[in-house]
Design a protein around this motif. Structure first.
Motif, PDB file in Angstrom:
ATOM      1  N   ARG A   1       0.839  -1.214   0.000  1.00 27.42           N
ATOM      2  CA  ARG A   1       0.000   0.000   0.000  1.00 27.42           C
ATOM      3  C   ARG A   1       0.866   1.255   0.000  1.00 27.42           C
ATOM      4  NH1 ARG A   1      -5.519  -0.623   2.588  1.00 27.42           N
ATOM      5  NH2 ARG A   1      -5.934  -2.837   2.602  1.00 27.42           N
TER       6      ARG A   1
ATOM      7  N   SER B   1      -9.741   0.807   6.934  1.00 27.77           N
ATOM      8  CA  SER B   1      -9.420   0.889   5.500  1.00 27.77           C
ATOM      9  C   SER B   1     -10.545   0.346   4.614  1.00 27.77           C
ATOM     10  CB  SER B   1      -8.132   0.115   5.201  1.00 27.77           C
ATOM     11  OG  SER B   1      -8.380  -1.288   5.219  1.00 27.77           O
TER      12      SER B   1
ATOM     13  N   GLU C   1     -12.430   1.103   1.087  1.00 30.55           N
ATOM     14  CA  GLU C   1     -11.956   0.661  -0.241  1.00 30.55           C
ATOM     15  C   GLU C   1     -12.946  -0.303  -0.903  1.00 30.55           C
ATOM     16  OE1 GLU C   1      -8.829   1.523  -1.539  1.00 30.55           O
ATOM     17  OE2 GLU C   1      -7.344   1.357   0.063  1.00 30.55           O
TER      18      GLU C   1
ATOM     19  N   ALA D   1     -14.984   1.952  -3.103  1.00 28.89           N
ATOM     20  CA  ALA D   1     -14.320   2.963  -3.942  1.00 28.89           C
ATOM     21  C   ALA D   1     -14.461   2.713  -5.446  1.00 28.89           C
ATOM     22  CB  ALA D   1     -12.851   3.087  -3.547  1.00 28.89           C
TER      23      ALA D   1
ATOM     24  N   ARG E   1      -6.491   2.982  -9.485  1.00 26.70           N
ATOM     25  CA  ARG E   1      -7.124   2.521  -8.251  1.00 26.70           C
ATOM     26  C   ARG E   1      -8.202   1.474  -8.523  1.00 26.70           C
ATOM     27  NH1 ARG E   1      -4.522   2.160  -4.187  1.00 26.70           N
ATOM     28  NH2 ARG E   1      -6.371   2.101  -2.877  1.00 26.70           N
TER      29      ARG E   1
ATOM     30  N   ALA F   1      -7.602  -1.033  -5.497  1.00 23.60           N
ATOM     31  CA  ALA F   1      -8.504  -1.006  -4.348  1.00 23.60           C
ATOM     32  C   ALA F   1      -9.150  -2.367  -4.062  1.00 23.60           C
ATOM     33  CB  ALA F   1      -9.566   0.083  -4.528  1.00 23.60           C
TER      34      ALA F   1
ATOM     35  N   ASP G   1      -6.798  -4.689  -2.151  1.00 21.91           N
ATOM     36  CA  ASP G   1      -6.611  -4.246  -0.765  1.00 21.91           C
ATOM     37  C   ASP G   1      -7.860  -4.505   0.064  1.00 21.91           C
ATOM     38  OD1 ASP G   1      -4.176  -3.360  -1.613  1.00 21.91           O
ATOM     39  OD2 ASP G   1      -4.663  -1.218  -1.505  1.00 21.91           O
ATOM     40  N   ALA G   2      -9.004  -4.208  -0.515  1.00 22.74           N
ATOM     41  CA  ALA G   2     -10.251  -4.358   0.229  1.00 22.74           C
ATOM     42  C   ALA G   2     -10.505  -5.821   0.559  1.00 22.74           C
ATOM     43  CB  ALA G   2     -11.416  -3.784  -0.583  1.00 22.74           C
TER      44      ALA G   2
END
Lengths: 248, 248
Positions: free
Chosen positions: B84, B148, B151, B154, B183, B187, B190-191
């Protein structure tokens, strides 16, 4: 807004002049929300929202002052600063500023447990107030003291508030304005100590600039709270989870 | 706003449902400022104000992620979380998200040194973004990861933004929207990690409630930034010291 003066900060007196200029141009007495509040232009729900949010600020001040106190190994300064905690917390057998603020929210018809929970405050209020606590923990002790200097400008605001709110709102009585009346005596003493402290201990132009930055930061903390109240309760964009006045 | 569901948080799946409900009711894709931004209803100065303020958020994310990383003794999690920081900072020979954001502010005609100084941002932006860093430092590692989880929501917002801004604004070109396009890939990965992490590690209803509280806190951080932009640049109450668009 007037341009910042370009007088160099090469003396304690120049510092004091700059601090008073910051107050005259940025203190939240200038905010449109306060003009509405003091001029009788708000309804009871809007005044409730103001008192509810401001409770978070009031009840955080002793935490902030405890952090400031913790920054000083000099016992004399701790002794001087400690009464600020006492002013807000009172004693086992006497009320302090927080209790007086709750008398105001009681008088406005807000449930005390709801106020104390702080569940209904605006997130912007929480972030601005918490920023103040983080500031006095993370910046220099000099800046921590300097951030309290908005007290220099509080008495005029409180006098205007007491007179304006008593005149304009039938739901405001002298008894619920006790908080502000007490601060008329307390704030000048605190402000005088802090002003003398920064004038003596900020010895270089850079240190005096840091003092000015701390006061500017603090005016931002206060202004953001007013902006958030205006946006939510005057413009009418109340965010999810925040207090909603009952339909008038 | 819909009432919070009363389904007990007694399983990972119930937690996921609640998290998605929080996103559906509180994510800043719902904010009126975003509707104006994506619908072509803002002028260039207002879009500049948005990009300028959002730069402070973007450039703080690697600091926030470094704090999250510092909370874990488990090397596997640190390895996972480290990319990240790389996504935002890039490498010595490749750009990252912050550089892509500056391509957007460049494209909008903002001076890069001014943007990077963050001098012109709203105090409310600073308080909200700093609150996020303080949150991941002061709360549990589980809550730090959970914060977080915005995300998750997003990509839909970014797709709407790319299409809307390209369609409506002649000062927006595909090149300056690169940040959002990248992104769309970053994203979801990560999510997914963060969602799996909280579903596995929140083992009691109280821990699952804390996870929901962390996501709610984060939606507040984002919402407050939009509220402040709306108040300053749509209602028109720009505070002292903040960016003032040149007269159109």
């Amino acid at each position: 807004m007037p341009t910042e003066p370009n007088e160099p900060l090469d003396s304690p007196e120049a510092l004091e002049r700059r601090l008073r200029w910051i107050g005259a141009t940025r203190y939240h007495s200038l905010h449109p929300f306060h003009k509405l509040l003091h001029g009788g232009k708000l309804n009871k729900g809007q005044v409730q929202a103001w008192a509810l949010n401001r409770y978070y600020y009031q009840s955080t001040i002793p935490l902030k002052d405890a952090v400031v106190l913790s920054r000083f190994r000099d016992r004399q300064i701790r002794l001087e600063w400690r009464h600020r905690i006492e002013d807000h917390d009172g004693s086992f057998d006497s009320e302090g500023g927080i209790e007086r603020w709750l008398q105001l929210t009681d008088g406005l018809g807000l449930d005390r447990a709801y106020v104390e929970s702080t569940d209904g405050i605006l997130a912007a209020t929480r972030f601005a107030v918490d920023a103040y606590v983080h500031f006095v923990r993370d910046k220099t002790p000099l800046e921590a003291v300097a951030s309290s200097l908005t007290e220099l400008f509080a008495p005029n605001l409180h006098e205007e508030r007491i007179a304006g709110m008593l005149q304009h709102y039938d739901f405001i009585s002298p008894a619920v304005m006790t908080y502000f009346k007490r601060r008329l005596d307390q704030a000048p003493r605190d402000a005088e100590f802090a002003l003398n402290y920064v004038m003596e201990h900020a010895r270089t132009p850079a240190e005096r600039q840091a003092v000015c930055g701390a006061l500017t930061f603090k005016t931002d903390c206060l202004w953001v709270q007013q902006d958030a109240l205006y946006h939510a309760y005057v413009t009418g964009m109340i965010p999810a989870g925040a207090f909603r006045p009952e339909a008038a």
